[in-house]
Scaffold this motif. Structure first.
Motif, short mmCIF file in Angstrom:
data_model
loop_
_atom_site.label_atom_id
_atom_site.label_comp_id
_atom_site.label_asym_id
_atom_site.label_seq_id
_atom_site.Cartn_x
_atom_site.Cartn_y
_atom_site.Cartn_z
N LEU A 114 0.83 -1.20 0.00
CA LEU A 114 0.00 0.00 0.00
C LEU A 114 0.87 1.26 0.00
CD1 LEU A 114 -2.98 0.74 0.18
CD2 LEU A 114 -2.79 0.68 2.67
N LEU A 115 1.89 1.28 0.85
CA LEU A 115 2.75 2.46 0.95
C LEU A 115 3.55 2.65 -0.34
CD1 LEU A 115 4.07 2.09 4.62
CD2 LEU A 115 2.21 3.55 3.80
N ASP A 116 3.99 1.52 -0.92
CA ASP A 116 4.74 1.62 -2.16
C ASP A 116 3.87 2.16 -3.29
OD1 ASP A 116 7.12 1.36 -3.65
OD2 ASP A 116 6.38 -0.49 -4.53
N SER A 117 2.56 1.93 -3.18
CA SER A 117 1.65 2.39 -4.25
C SER A 117 1.47 3.90 -4.24
CB SER A 117 0.29 1.71 -4.10
OG SER A 117 -0.49 2.35 -3.09
N LEU B 97 10.67 -4.18 -0.34
CA LEU B 97 9.92 -5.32 0.21
C LEU B 97 8.74 -5.67 -0.70
CD1 LEU B 97 9.89 -4.41 4.02
CD2 LEU B 97 11.43 -5.98 2.82
N ASP B 98 8.11 -4.64 -1.24
CA ASP B 98 6.97 -4.90 -2.11
C ASP B 98 7.40 -5.61 -3.39
OD1 ASP B 98 4.22 -4.79 -2.72
OD2 ASP B 98 4.56 -3.08 -4.04
N SER B 99 8.67 -5.41 -3.78
CA SER B 99 9.17 -6.04 -5.01
C SER B 99 9.38 -7.54 -4.86
CB SER B 99 10.49 -5.38 -5.44
OG SER B 99 11.58 -5.89 -4.67
N LYS C 62 0.31 -11.89 -8.09
CA LYS C 62 -0.33 -13.20 -7.90
C LYS C 62 0.16 -13.91 -6.64
CE LYS C 62 -1.58 -13.92 -12.64
NZ LYS C 62 -1.59 -14.80 -13.81
N GLY C 63 0.90 -13.17 -5.81
CA GLY C 63 1.36 -13.76 -4.55
C GLY C 63 2.60 -14.64 -4.72
N ARG C 64 3.17 -14.69 -5.93
CA ARG C 64 4.39 -15.49 -6.13
C ARG C 64 5.62 -14.70 -5.72
NH1 ARG C 64 4.99 -20.04 -9.45
NH2 ARG C 64 7.07 -19.41 -10.12
N VAL C 65 6.61 -15.39 -5.20
CA VAL C 65 7.88 -14.74 -4.85
C VAL C 65 8.64 -14.45 -6.14
CG1 VAL C 65 10.04 -15.01 -3.59
CG2 VAL C 65 7.91 -15.92 -2.63
N THR C 66 9.13 -13.22 -6.29
CA THR C 66 9.75 -12.81 -7.55
C THR C 66 11.27 -13.01 -7.57
OG1 THR C 66 9.90 -10.60 -6.63
CG2 THR C 66 8.02 -11.03 -8.05
N VAL C 67 11.83 -13.48 -6.46
CA VAL C 67 13.28 -13.68 -6.39
C VAL C 67 13.71 -14.74 -7.41
CG1 VAL C 67 15.14 -14.53 -4.90
CG2 VAL C 67 13.33 -13.05 -3.95
N GLU C 68 14.68 -14.39 -8.24
CA GLU C 68 15.10 -15.30 -9.32
C GLU C 68 15.63 -16.62 -8.76
OE1 GLU C 68 17.64 -13.41 -12.20
OE2 GLU C 68 18.08 -15.36 -13.12
N GLY C 69 15.12 -17.72 -9.26
CA GLY C 69 15.58 -19.04 -8.83
C GLY C 69 14.97 -19.53 -7.53
N ASN D 155 17.53 -4.44 -6.56
CA ASN D 155 16.29 -3.65 -6.65
C ASN D 155 16.25 -2.45 -5.71
OD1 ASN D 155 14.16 -5.07 -8.52
ND2 ASN D 155 15.35 -6.67 -7.51
N ILE D 156 17.35 -2.16 -5.02
CA ILE D 156 17.33 -1.04 -4.08
C ILE D 156 17.26 0.29 -4.84
CG2 ILE D 156 19.86 -1.00 -3.88
CD1 ILE D 156 17.40 -0.18 -1.04
N GLN D 157 16.47 1.19 -4.31
CA GLN D 157 16.25 2.52 -4.92
C GLN D 157 17.55 3.32 -4.97
OE1 GLN D 157 12.76 4.95 -3.31
NE2 GLN D 157 14.49 6.17 -2.67
N LYS D 158 17.64 4.14 -5.97
CA LYS D 158 18.80 5.02 -6.14
C LYS D 158 19.01 5.87 -4.88
CE LYS D 158 20.22 8.72 -9.14
NZ LYS D 158 19.68 9.84 -9.85
#
Lengths: 455, 455
Positions: A231-234, B232-234, B239-246, B349-352
């Motif tokens: 929510l916060l990221d949105s 954390l949101d990334s 769809k609730g799947r973990v996006t971490v590669e592998g 994925n950390i922000q600039k």
């Protein structure tokens, strides 16, 4: 005009002795145990105004801390200048970080150290002594002068706004002068013509009725922390813009002239980042540092918390999570509407299975004032004669709700003539005032009162 | 067999009094200030085992918390059953959500409330009293019995794995029996034949070298909280799947048979949601509740914090923010590889303008065991005789690293005979144990020890 330089030089020790006496009174408005000190500081100020030669000096009791009012209206046909300031100060902890005690004023290296030295007793004192000087040297003031000084600035108290609304006639003025800000840097005076508004809220996301074990339930029930971070990221897009629908309504488009003004005092951004310990700055794409802080609104997370914060691991799925948010507002952005819009966004974007609620906090409109107004241009002239550099008109990212209130209630231009410096540790240990600006401030204010007579 | 129902009924008050005494010792393994309580809880258990009639009772000091060992090996030619459990408990915050204090055990509505009531002192206590009952009623145990009880389960300590590896001969057994899980629901016993693995980490995001004022800098510098929530949101997609590669490498594809098994004890998901106070469940799309918790891995936020959490508003841009994460693993997912992958994802994925660092925590592989083994089938028989319902073989979403270790080191089947219930708030406020399962658990364990003699 008499030789005010000689006058202030001759009275310097006495002036500093007086100011130290006032600074020694610990008038911390936030702490009830200092109630008597607050009264003493207000009384001290009233006496000083009487000694200075003000005709009518009143201490108005309020539900909170007293307001000190004074006037000398003996310049018929001339403008009226109302001087605002505050005699209350911030708390002083952590006490151990002060080099000398906060209420034992001490001079080191041309700086006067004490709580309140720059915010705001020290700056306000300049006005009292400027008026006193003119009356002693010339027998009368060139303009009509009113003082309206409060003791609740550091706690955003309601007494002054109420007093203003109830005493519009009494306080009527052609300009409100406030010295509670700072130069851009030593030798570079500035007059702030814009302050951001503010609204604040606390967000709570809740899911199950109890915390749940991440082994038994993990992956199959909503987690309040997942829902909160999503929510916060949105609230921002990848370009740093706030995504709340309607958020930017009322935000002025910057003119080429305003852009040039803001560019004129934009810092070296790479050096600023390095000074702050950052690889790079970050913010809304397409805007400079001074544009982002002075002319653009923000939505900022000030605190986020939920779940386990202790040592080690706790395999818990927390049932609730929280965030504190403040928005800085510009132009005509409405603080209440902004709160409503943020709430709508949060409710529309909350993850399935989770609930969100908000508690609204503060609300303040932004303030802007036209730098071409004569009362502001004359202030810039006064600075130029004393400092040898004309004051820059700036927009500040902070919020001082009372400035917008003065502007709205009295319908007079607000002239923010600061004599502090940005690194004088206001609200922090070792607060101080550079005595070079103490000396130049007195001269600038004497000149300004004379110039204002010609407006 | 004697009338154990009458025996346990006659001794019920005394048993509960003893258990309450043990539960009153705040043996929180995660907090160093409870070191002495841990010692006291281990000592209490050793005394209870001696009183029960165990021949040899030893308290083994370790680098961490003591291991309590006991044996009675007087059934030559009969199988040896090793009973495992743990006397340490989870922390208790937030304390204000407990109806009665966590270490002042209280019975309400047929439930015993206390930290450790179900996880695991209460369940472990059943074994001590079952052994004691048989010895008092029959004079000898039908099988050889060993106890191996640790105090580091809740912190995934290294002492027990080391002890196991160093004492293979001493601990050799034909079955390892553990009561640290739960029935499916009241009256529906289960034996867990699969547990998820685990890895944990703490994430820190940092930005400027100090906290900054949101008026002066807001909108123009990186905010550690913004960077953290975005990061954390990334970690999950929509769809609730973990996006971490592998991340999903090593996750078994479910066979039709396994799907049918998992479906056979899938709860009514709408009712479960309502019972938990939720509008709906939430999780990886395309999987049922038992699939998500029993057969799918997760990445779960257990704690997030940064910035101001106090009363009111503080216009601060925090310089750092934190999160605690645990992943539950299945199949052959490698905990160390998973930690490495999550770390890579976070750094990518950390922000600039912000930095991220991690501190890895626990690591444990998943566990599975064959339900057709005689020692497991006899346990299901014992349940059936007491509960009137045969135990279902299930896969559990939790992680008990020691189960995989026991299985690997002793090469014996692990029989997970739980007597808790899923809603007994383990790891949460108001943890409790239903006394109906306390009563039935004692009888079931007495029956199992007799049945095991026939294996």
């Amino acid at each position: 005009m008499s030789n005010y330089e000689a006058y202030f030089q001759g009275n310097r020790d006495e002036h500093l002795k007086e100011l130290k006496e006032w600074l020694a009174i610990p008038s911390i408005s936030a702490l009830s145990e200092h109630k008597q000190d607050i009264q003493a500081a207000a009384g001290w100020l009233a006496d000083a105004l009487t000694r200075a030669g003000m005709d009518k000096v009143e201490v108005h009791e309020t539900k909170g801390h007293p307001i000190v009012y004074a006037e000398r209206l003996r310049a018929p046909g001339k403008p009226t200048v109302l001087i605002y300031g505050h005699y209350d100060v911030q708390p002083v902890d952590p006490l151990n970080l002060w080099t000398t005690p906060p209420f034992e004023p001490a001079i080191r290296d041309g700086k006067l150290y004490a709580r309140g030295a720059t915010d705001d007793k020290g700056q306000l004192f300049l006005h009292v002594k400027a008026v006193e000087a003119i009356l002693r040297e010339e027998g009368e003031l060139p303009v009509n002068v009113k003082f309206c000084i409060e003791g609740e600035e550091e706690i955003s108290g309601e007494s002054l706004p109420e007093f203003l609304k109830a005493n519009k006639e009494k306080l009527a003025a052609d300009a409100v002068v406030i010295s509670d800000s700072s130069l851009l840097e030593p030798g570079k005076p500035s007059i702030c013509t814009g302050l951001r508004g503010l609204c604040s809220l606390e967000v709570t996301v809740s899911t199950a009725k109890t915390d749940l074990h991440s082994g038994l339930y993990g992956g199959a029930v909503p987690n309040a922390l997942h829902a909160l971070v999503s929510l916060l990221d949105s609230l921002h897009d990848e370009k740093g813009r706030v995504t709340v629908e309607g958020f930017y309504e009322g935000v002025p488009v910057l003119s080429e002239l305003e852009k040039a003004d803001l560019a004129s005092y934009n810092p070296d951004e790479r050096k600023l980042a390095a000074d702050l310990g950052l690889d790079s700055l970050y913010g809304e794409e397409g805007f400079s540092f001074t544009e982002r802080t002075g002319a653009r609104p923000t939505l900022e997370l000030n605190g986020v918390w939920g779940g386990f914060q202790g040592e080690g691991t706790k395999t818990v799925i927390p049932k609730e999570a929280h965030a504190k948010i403040t928005c800085r507002l510009v132009g005509s952005q409405d603080p209440q509407k902004t709160l409503d819009r943020v709430e709508r966004h949060l409710k529309a974007n909350i993850q399935k299975g989770a609930k969100v609620s908000i508690v609204p906090g503060e609300r303040a409109f932004a303030f802007t004032c036209d730098p071409s107004d004569a009362m502001l241009q004359l202030a810039a002239d006064a600075y130029e004669e004393v400092y040898g550099a004309r004051a820059v008109f700036t927009k500040d990212g902070g919020s001082i709700p009372v400035v917008a209130t003065f502007s709205n209630v009295l319908k007079a231009p607000v002239v923010m003539m600061g004599f502090g410096l940005p690194d004088e540790n206001l609200h922090a240990p070792d607060e101080h005032l550079n005595l070079d600006n103490f000396d130049k401030g007195l001269l600038t204010l004497v000149k300004y009162l004379h110039k204002a007579a010609q407006a």
